[in-house]
Design an enzyme around this catalytic site. Structure first.
Site, short mmCIF file in Angstrom:
data_model
loop_
_atom_site.label_atom_id
_atom_site.label_comp_id
_atom_site.label_asym_id
_atom_site.label_seq_id
_atom_site.Cartn_x
_atom_site.Cartn_y
_atom_site.Cartn_z
NE ARG B 298 -4.13 -1.94 1.76
CZ ARG B 298 -5.18 -2.25 2.51
NH1 ARG B 298 -5.25 -1.84 3.76
NH2 ARG B 298 -6.16 -2.97 2.01
CE1 TYR B 438 -1.71 -0.02 -8.11
CE2 TYR B 438 -1.82 -1.64 -9.86
CZ TYR B 438 -1.19 -0.57 -9.27
OH TYR B 438 -0.07 -0.06 -9.84
CD GLU B 439 -1.40 -4.23 -3.52
OE1 GLU B 439 -1.76 -4.67 -2.41
OE2 GLU B 439 -0.95 -4.95 -4.43
N GLY B 440 -6.31 -2.35 -2.38
CA GLY B 440 -7.32 -1.77 -1.50
C GLY B 440 -7.77 -0.45 -2.06
CD GLN B 445 -5.68 1.77 1.34
OE1 GLN B 445 -5.08 1.88 2.41
NE2 GLN B 445 -5.59 0.70 0.58
#
Lengths: 597, 597
Positions: B298, B438-440, B445
């Site tokens: 992240r 992406y990555e959450g 977040q």
């Protein structure tokens, strides 16, 4: 991949209850425009937009238009879509019946245009440019030119283009090199290259009427030596039949980020014997005439921003209703559709609120155009025109900047699927990106606003606008807590705008670069407040309808109160914070040397 | 089409003077890291990034990666670029020398990563994912797994992937269906399909180490039944040599909006005899281990936001310096380069200011990771980790949202040329759009921030952050008017953040949906203030260096004061205005029924 349903209910509400169809229908020549006619037209147009043009949007993106053997081929189905479009009479709805139009108000025509642009932005550019050509010829064409060209352009049997840009002459039209030579027969021969010519060639129609800005034979430098010429693809005989192929042709089609179906051409004029052109109006007044074309085109591009935002919103709502993922924070037995998740709702609500404000603003300007065109009282016409002039740069730039943001949010609502081209959300994000650029980049709109529209008259047009806002503020007074909330935020925004206007008016004469430095932020502040004003009028209209007894519409009308409040809290609330950067002027913007960047 | 020059001067200033290399070099094991070493490493990496990886960026976009006969072919030159990358030892700079790394601080490694991502975002994803796999194996792999896999992953001889997503399981990993069956020899057989697998296959290396989240043999539902497995593309013999091809393969490559060179694969595991996998750590702790991978990833994606923004900025500055158009408002003999026009400068200054704030924030988090990893005092380690945990969602989401805006502004600076793909500005706009997803996704977040990072500890980590901001505010006190200005805006932002934090802490237990409704706005407020804090530290560092006698650097250092003030006026000034929407909570966000959208 994504359906489009024309938001007829919202359009009617804005036209009839927020902007006021009555005010427009009271104008000479527009008397027949009532709610029933409106409903019928919107429903009919909605069928074409949703059923024919919208499904072509993705094909257009995938195939693009291309140059083959010297002619442009549009994507499969586009020419047929265009045929249906003109057969329905949609090309000329707002033009005089004298030229074959329907003579409808701009207010109504604007809603129709929203549909064409939302269903298929790349397609919608073609009639948009034709309309700009019609505007110019109506105002300054000779009787013979009107007779030869207007009926075909109004019907859509021929299309029009606008030829301004050259590689060295974008914003700076003074640098135009294409030049015209006068012939003994009174016609001209043009030689030069134009770039970024939208629908410079295509396979929709038999002929294309290019309006070309070129240097006059007398060769005066700068913008004062430019004239406007009609350069038809095929020459037109006096009886209206087509003659010889003109020496004007597309030599390449750009490979663009978006609107792939719209052929953006490099046009070569006069590579051989010279392109035959006919002077429009008087020599060396080309720039002035171009602004006739540009002004309505700028509003139309602002409308494109609204339209593509609406399309992206519809697609995002559809996805959010159908994509099931994770339990609800507020508690649920199993996973729920993501429209139940707070941050997804926040995104959708903010898209929705901004879109409604944009629609209100653009339709309000359209109504002002009707008043400016037709009001029997010259003072009223002049006042309306001043309002149009003031708001056009705001409608263009604020709505297109917002469109890019909204289409970006639309991608975000889709999560990973948003980044996959087949989903379709990415196309809107790509397509929307042109709107802050063309018909005058948004920085130029902002400069136009602070310079010509605000500072030049010492803030008079703005003062008249603020008087109208104050009337709405007065109408918001009372005990209703939802309206009181809206009133407070609108009032704060209005005061910030008034203060910023004072700053612009005071600063421009002393230091134009300082006044121009925050011009885009001044425009944003104005957009937020103008949007808030329209949302307040929307809330008042909804409240009045609810009070009057809503005939089962209460649930729908209540959404207008919620959306207005959302706009106030999430968007309008930002307005006063822009003062900091505005009043800083050029302090930091103009501080660095070129090599310090 | 666009060059990239690593901003070594800025990187050094942030590392040495803003964040403080000394503080990191004082940590055990990092003693040798000084300014000379830093300069040497940055210069060397800059050559590879600018000279090799950057020129591949446009080729990668144009060709894309594609699936041919069951294997992924990357664009021309990518495999050779990767070879040069790993031969330089760049893949493992921050990892222990024990595994073949260089043992450099994360603070330094982060600057290098910025270069890889800025020069070629699609390329940079490959080592980014390998790093995530290394993180997981270092922390929870068995000794045997470490011995077999870590040296190859650290050197880059093999790459790593993260396999989480399935069609029905994006954010909601509880819905994962890929399952593992236990074999008598202690290994597992996996069966299922994973989507969105970055570099799921490629032609850079002989082997790929897939880390796959799958349902454990005991079949517990939800996230509690998930374990993490190593599934190598080729099985690895005990001596490290490659064995049989595993039953794991790419079955398609997505057609995406951007990062075309990065193969986003649909991976089929176990279509035949089952994919051989090896359990990492303990059964049913897969989610926990995934977060080890995700957390640094992240931050790395936040860094991608910074990186692509820097790339877009460099390209925009280059265009603005070279494109000549129109006279200067402040007066000029002829047309000037557009960098002289106020609105173009405003765009560039705002890009520049935001990028510097992002760099400060991300590098500050990287330094906190070093402290959390290595400080001899457990309390200091714990405090640093709390800071890292608090800021990672902000660094990820704020920097990637900003990246999309900055790349959009980069297109705008180019005018019509920005919309033409060959210019290259549009590629950044397309590429950047994945980073908020992406990555959450950034909404996740924001939820992580308000829920796990702020509300859960009652605002304690935030209070510690505000104490640091207060120390900077105290340092800004004094007679210097530029700093006083910055102080006032930072102080107002700090107070708004403190008030919003109180609101989140008070609201979350009573009404989680209300607290979550404005979570993205809370994150934005936090980002603006955190960025302002870093810009204030930057200004103080520049002021101190100027006071100390700048050795000819005065002009460069003064830009830092200008940029900090620009950030304060144009960005930080917005922070307090977000309170309105935050404190409105779910009032409008949660008000409509699903069918009212």
């Amino acid at each position: 991949m994504s359906a489009y349903a024309a938001p007829v209910r919202d359009m009617r509400f804005v036209i009839e209850d927020v902007v006021g169809l009555g005010r427009v229908a009271a104008l000479p020549g527009l008397e027949g425009t009532d709610g029933d006619l409106l409903e019928q037209i919107l429903a009919e147009a909605g069928k074409l937009a949703g059923g024919v043009l919208a499904p072509l949007n993705e094909i257009g993106d995938r195939q693009g238009s291309r140059l083959e053997n010297g002619v442009v081929r549009t994507p499969d189905g586009f020419a047929d879509g265009y045929r249906q479009f003109i057969e329905g009479g949609w090309n000329g709805v707002a033009f005089e019946e004298e030229w074959g139009g329907m003579g409808l108000p701009w207010l109504v025509a604007t809603a129709l245009q929203e549909m064409w642009q939302a269903s298929n932005l790349a397609f919608g550019l073609c009639p948009l440019l034709t309309q700009a050509a019609i505007d110019a010829l109506r105002e300054v064409g000779s009787e013979e030119q009107k007779r030869l060209y207007l009926p075909k352009l109004v019907s859509g049997e021929w299309t029009g283009t606008m030829n301004l840009t050259e590689p060295q002459a974008g914003t700076d039209l003074a640098a135009i090199r294409t030049r015209a030579e006068k012939m003994d027969d009174g016609s001209y021969r043009l030689r030069g290259q134009k770039i970024f010519i939208t629908y410079g060639d295509h396979d929709f129609t038999d002929n294309i009427v290019h309006l070309v800005l070129a240097r006059s034979p007398d060769g005066i430098e700068g913008t004062k030596g430019l004239s406007l010429y009609i350069v038809p693809k095929f020459l037109v005989n006096p009886d209206g039949s087509l003659g010889a192929r003109n020496d004007a042709k597309p030599i390449s089609v750009e490979h663009k980020l978006g609107i792939h179906a719209s052929p953006t051409c490099v046009m070569a004029y006069g590579e051989n014997e010279g392109a035959v052109g006919y002077l429009v109006g008087e020599e060396n007044r080309g720039i002035e005439y171009m602004f006739i074309m540009m002004n309505n085109a700028r509003l139309a591009v602002g409308l494109q921003g609204l339209a593509i935002a609406e399309r992206a919103y519809q697609q995002a709502v559809d996805y959010a209703r159908n994509r099931v993922q994770s339990r609800a924070l507020q508690g649920s037995a199993g996973p729920v559709s993501i429209i139940h998740h707070p941050d997804v709702r926040r995104m959708l609500m903010t898209m929705k609120a901004q879109i409604e404000a944009m629609r209100g603003l653009i339709y309000d300007v359209a109504a002002a155009i009707d008043v400016a065109d037709r009001h029997p009282d010259a003072t009223e016409r002049r006042k309306a025109q001043a309002r149009v002039d003031l708001l056009i740069p705001v409608a263009k730039a604020w709505c297109t900047d917002a469109a890019v943001e909204i289409c970006s949010t639309g991608v975000q609502v889709h999560g990973g699927m948003g980044f996959i081209e087949e989903t379709g959300a990415a196309q809107h994000y790509r397509d929307a990106r042109i709107t802050p650029i063309y018909e005058g980049a948004n920085g130029i709109q902002a400069l136009d606003l602070v310079g010509r529209k605000v500072a030049r008259d010492g803030g008079a047009a703005m003062d008249a606008f603020l008087v109208d806002v104050d009337a709405t503020l007065a109408a918001l007074a009372g005990d209703d807590p939802a309206l009181a909330h809206l009133r407070d935020r609108l009032s704060a925004g209005r005061d910030a705008l008034a203060r910023a206007t004072d700053w612009v008016v005071a600063t421009m004469p002393k230091d134009p670069a300082a006044a121009a430095s925050p011009s885009a932020l001044f425009l944003k502040l104005f957009g937020l407040v103008a949007g808030g004003w329209l949302m307040a009028r929307s809330a008042l209209a909804a409240r009045d309808a609810l009070t009057a007894g809503a005939n089962g519409d209460a649930s729908w009308l209540e959404t207008k109160l919620v959306t207005a409040r959302h706009y106030a809290d999430h968007l309008l609330s930002q307005a006063p914070s822009l003062l900091a950067a505005i009043e800083a002027g050029g302090t930091t913007v103009m501080a660095l040397a070129e090599d310090q960047f």
